[in-house]
Write an enzyme that holds these catalytic residues in place. Sequence first.
Site, PDB file in Angstrom:
ATOM      1  N   GLU A 285       0.822  -1.209   0.000  1.00  0.00           N
ATOM      2  CA  GLU A 285       0.000   0.000   0.000  1.00  0.00           C
ATOM      3  C   GLU A 285       0.862   1.268   0.000  1.00  0.00           C
ATOM      4  O   GLU A 285       0.503   2.276  -0.617  1.00  0.00           O
ATOM      5  CB  GLU A 285      -0.906   0.032   1.243  1.00  0.00           C
ATOM      6  N   LEU A 286       1.990   1.192   0.717  1.00  0.00           N
ATOM      7  CA  LEU A 286       2.829   2.387   0.829  1.00  0.00           C
ATOM      8  C   LEU A 286       3.416   2.766  -0.525  1.00  0.00           C
ATOM      9  O   LEU A 286       3.478   3.940  -0.887  1.00  0.00           O
ATOM     10  CB  LEU A 286       3.959   2.143   1.841  1.00  0.00           C
ATOM     11  N   LYS A 287       3.834   1.743  -1.271  1.00  0.00           N
ATOM     12  CA  LYS A 287       4.380   1.986  -2.614  1.00  0.00           C
ATOM     13  C   LYS A 287       3.334   2.699  -3.470  1.00  0.00           C
ATOM     14  O   LYS A 287       3.600   3.727  -4.078  1.00  0.00           O
ATOM     15  CB  LYS A 287       4.759   0.653  -3.253  1.00  0.00           C
TER      16      LYS A 287
ATOM     17  N   ILE B  62      26.889  -3.858 -23.128  1.00  0.00           N
ATOM     18  CA  ILE B  62      26.939  -4.715 -21.943  1.00  0.00           C
ATOM     19  C   ILE B  62      25.898  -5.832 -21.997  1.00  0.00           C
ATOM     20  O   ILE B  62      25.931  -6.766 -21.207  1.00  0.00           O
ATOM     21  CB  ILE B  62      26.806  -3.855 -20.665  1.00  0.00           C
TER      22      ILE B  62
ATOM     23  N   GLU C 108      29.128  -6.528  -3.377  1.00  0.00           N
ATOM     24  CA  GLU C 108      28.060  -6.454  -2.373  1.00  0.00           C
ATOM     25  C   GLU C 108      28.132  -7.562  -1.344  1.00  0.00           C
ATOM     26  O   GLU C 108      27.616  -7.432  -0.253  1.00  0.00           O
ATOM     27  CB  GLU C 108      26.687  -6.587  -3.059  1.00  0.00           C
TER      28      GLU C 108
ATOM     29  N   GLU D 238      31.819  -0.016 -14.890  1.00  0.00           N
ATOM     30  CA  GLU D 238      31.212   1.304 -14.834  1.00  0.00           C
ATOM     31  C   GLU D 238      32.272   2.291 -14.375  1.00  0.00           C
ATOM     32  O   GLU D 238      32.851   2.123 -13.322  1.00  0.00           O
ATOM     33  CB  GLU D 238      30.060   1.270 -13.815  1.00  0.00           C
TER      34      GLU D 238
ATOM     35  N   HIS E 151      22.838   5.715 -16.935  1.00  0.00           N
ATOM     36  CA  HIS E 151      21.771   6.005 -15.967  1.00  0.00           C
ATOM     37  C   HIS E 151      21.040   7.285 -16.285  1.00  0.00           C
ATOM     38  O   HIS E 151      20.061   7.628 -15.649  1.00  0.00           O
ATOM     39  CB  HIS E 151      22.348   6.050 -14.548  1.00  0.00           C
TER      40      HIS E 151
HETATM   41  N1  GLN Z   1      23.995  -7.939 -19.056  1.00  0.00           N
HETATM   42  C1  GLN Z   1      23.240  -7.154 -18.164  1.00  0.00           C
HETATM   43  C2  GLN Z   1      22.540  -6.036 -18.914  1.00  0.00           C
HETATM   44  O1  GLN Z   1      23.086  -5.538 -19.843  1.00  0.00           O
HETATM   45  C3  GLN Z   1      24.080  -6.574 -17.053  1.00  0.00           C
HETATM   46  C4  GLN Z   1      23.250  -5.812 -16.052  1.00  0.00           C
HETATM   47  C5  GLN Z   1      24.008  -5.287 -14.843  1.00  0.00           C
HETATM   48  O2  GLN Z   1      25.174  -5.055 -14.880  1.00  0.00           O
HETATM   49  N2  GLN Z   1      23.335  -5.068 -13.754  1.00  0.00           N
HETATM   50  O3  GLN Z   1      21.479  -5.614 -18.599  1.00  0.00           O
HETATM   51 ZN    ZN Z   2      26.172  -3.037 -14.973  1.00  0.00          ZN
END
Ligand code: GLN
Ligand code: ZN
Length: 774
Positions: free
Chosen positions: A16-18, A445, A619, A679, A708
């Site tokens: 609901e919050l979302k 990528i 991570e 990146e 991004h």
């Molecule tokens: N191969 C994935 C893409 O291009 C890599 C995504 C990622 O690095 N999180 O979407």
């Molecule tokens: Zn990536």
Amino acid sequence: MQTHNLGYPRIGSRRELKKISEEYWSGKTGYKNVLQVGKNIRRENWLLQKNAGIDGIPSNDFSFYDQVLDMSLTVGAIPERYHPVILNKDNTELDLYFAMARGCQKDGLDITAMEMTKWFDTNYHYIVPEFRKNQQFKLFSTKIIDEYYEARQLGITTKPVIIGPLTYLLLGKEKEAGFHRLELLDNLLPVYTEVLKRLEALHVEWVQLDEPFLALDLSEKEKAAYASVYKKLRQQFPRLKIILATYFEGLRDNTSLAASLPVNVLHIDLVRSPQQLDAVLDALPEKMSLSLGIVDGRNIWKNDFDQSLTLIKKATGSIGSERIWIAPSCSLLHSPCDLELETNETILKPEIKQWMAFAKQKLHEVFLLKQLSGDEPAASCLRELEANRQAVQSRKTSKLIHNQEVKQRLATLTDSDAERESPFAVRRQLQHKALGLPLFPTTTIGSFPQTPEVRRRRAQLKKGEITLPEYNHFIEQETQQAIRWQEEIGLDVLVHGEFERNDMVEYFGEQLDGFTFTQNGWVQSYGSRCVKPPVIYGDVSRTDAMTVAWARYAQSLTSKWVKGMLTGPVTILQWSFVRNDQPRSETCNQIALAIRDEVCDLEKAGIRIIQIDEPAIREGLPLRQADREAYLNWAVKAFRISASGVQDDTQIHTHMCYSEFNDIMEHIAAMDADVITIECSRSQMELLDTFADFKYPNEIGPGVYDIHSPRVPSKEEMVVLLEKASAVIPAEQLWVNPDCGLKTRGWNETQQALAAMVEAARDMRKAVTTQVVG
Ligand code: GLN
Ligand code: ZN
């Protein structure tokens, strides 16, 4: 003995919050409705915990966005750039709050959001407090007090949960040079004093101060600060009962420090660190009680009651049951809400579901553990103990979980399975001959825009509105167009575009044995964003090839090389709920073997360049320095197992997207991927220095533009970045690519950006040739 809870999920069991906050942000609903939904969720959560028989029910664990941001608002740590938002009388406190969380682009303002980062080693992200030298604090938001009062109005006496002053400061970041944020303690403490005073005036008996940093590596300065802060608080509030909550790690070298603090209850995480119990019991002074964090707040498995009862008995035997509290290991924020909402038996088989517990079920477990630790547990509790034993037993033996073939294969793994045939220097020559790529080869990528149309078709397939052949035909067309277009603009290594994939982990999980999914197993990731992680419940194996058909199809369309695209074992592990009946490293190796088979099948199908994405490898780093090396060793090895089944002249790529590699460079090199794409366009290639200083031996594709943002980069700016790169890394080692996958972008900007990128690479080649000739 008492029970308590450290925090309950606040997204609402139906998210609901979302829904309400996203409606509010898009102007579709009003302020009052948002407040009302918040109120409803709090009420529902409090009543649910009361009905579950929990003694210590938390308040202030609710948040409209993030509990650390709440604290910043409480202590008035509001960066100056938001002051115009406060000055505009039309804005409410909530508008200010959301502006800090998400930035603000209205009323002629254009203010950036505050930074966000991971909450310890979870997948939850918090808003990083910003600090300046000599910063002053003042009580700004009275949320803590208001929510306590609100619960009391409902007849529920709560224990306010407050991030402790040291953890709050340590979570933040200095925004100017020349000071350390701990120097702000003296300015900050008076606000804590004021909050606690106001709570005392309302006759609050208990407060919970969260200090997870107490379970991490601390400097001597930080240790001293802990001692003095809590001494001061105690002097000011001799009667207030304080629960000091630690979690996510064991206290280890901080045990005596924690036990010396003048608090009433110390909470420890016995799921992460059951072995700390003895030392903590030994150190605990007589007037302090101990809260056993015994029900896993971060995973979805049922508690093993017999195991927990043994620990509880040890604790009560040592200090008496009056001094023992029972609790989840940490806030239940990190668990999904309610297993009862999982009603679709084809998604989650009843046999697997019986091994699981979500937040609501975990509270019942806490309640039961207290009952079962009592002298004469009720018959109903004993029946539940019996049922728990059966569930635990069935997990130990179930054919769904245990696959002897997988276990055998794992047992016979040798070091050579994690080694390519020849070292990189040899492979490199063979690959250059086999692949015939130019200098500064260009690639992407993996993913191309997941347009609304692509998502719509997938949804239609799921609902049965189109057939599988119809869906496949659509994906074929998308792939075909993507290949044609990549050829046209002149990319060197093509990708198929990942149109058939919903998510880079889910896509593989759905095809691997040992994985299951949930309908409603949502967990907050940040703000209104929730994720529904796959569940790894059993031995992982691959029955059929997962990506070969699409890779082969794409390769059949072109005479250029098409790169095969896989998600790596560590990332699959990291973004799932993982089984807790064997070490994570073992599960990771099982996934690695499945990916290895896929890599080999791709090679057999004629795919000569294969990328294994590992964006999440960093991570997984343990919170304590002492554990990092061991983790990195097994994580890197798992990657190598997945990558090492191929011939020398097949080229293995990997991709990572977080820019803090400095401290793990050695291990990144040890992954021994032939090519790594990373990146780094946002840090303007600073990262490259790390690679250059280390003399990174293999090939590198430093991302030359930021995916991004929708902004289209110019050829010239990419040439500048590539020149910077070739100043520190030999040109023969460099690749040219964007810094991540393009699935969140639109086609228009993608086409323009990549065309310019290809031109930039051509310029670089020309420059190098003229240098050689000249
Ligand atoms: N191969 C994935 C893409 O291009 C890599 C995504 C990622 O690095 N999180 O979407
Ligand atoms: Zn990536």
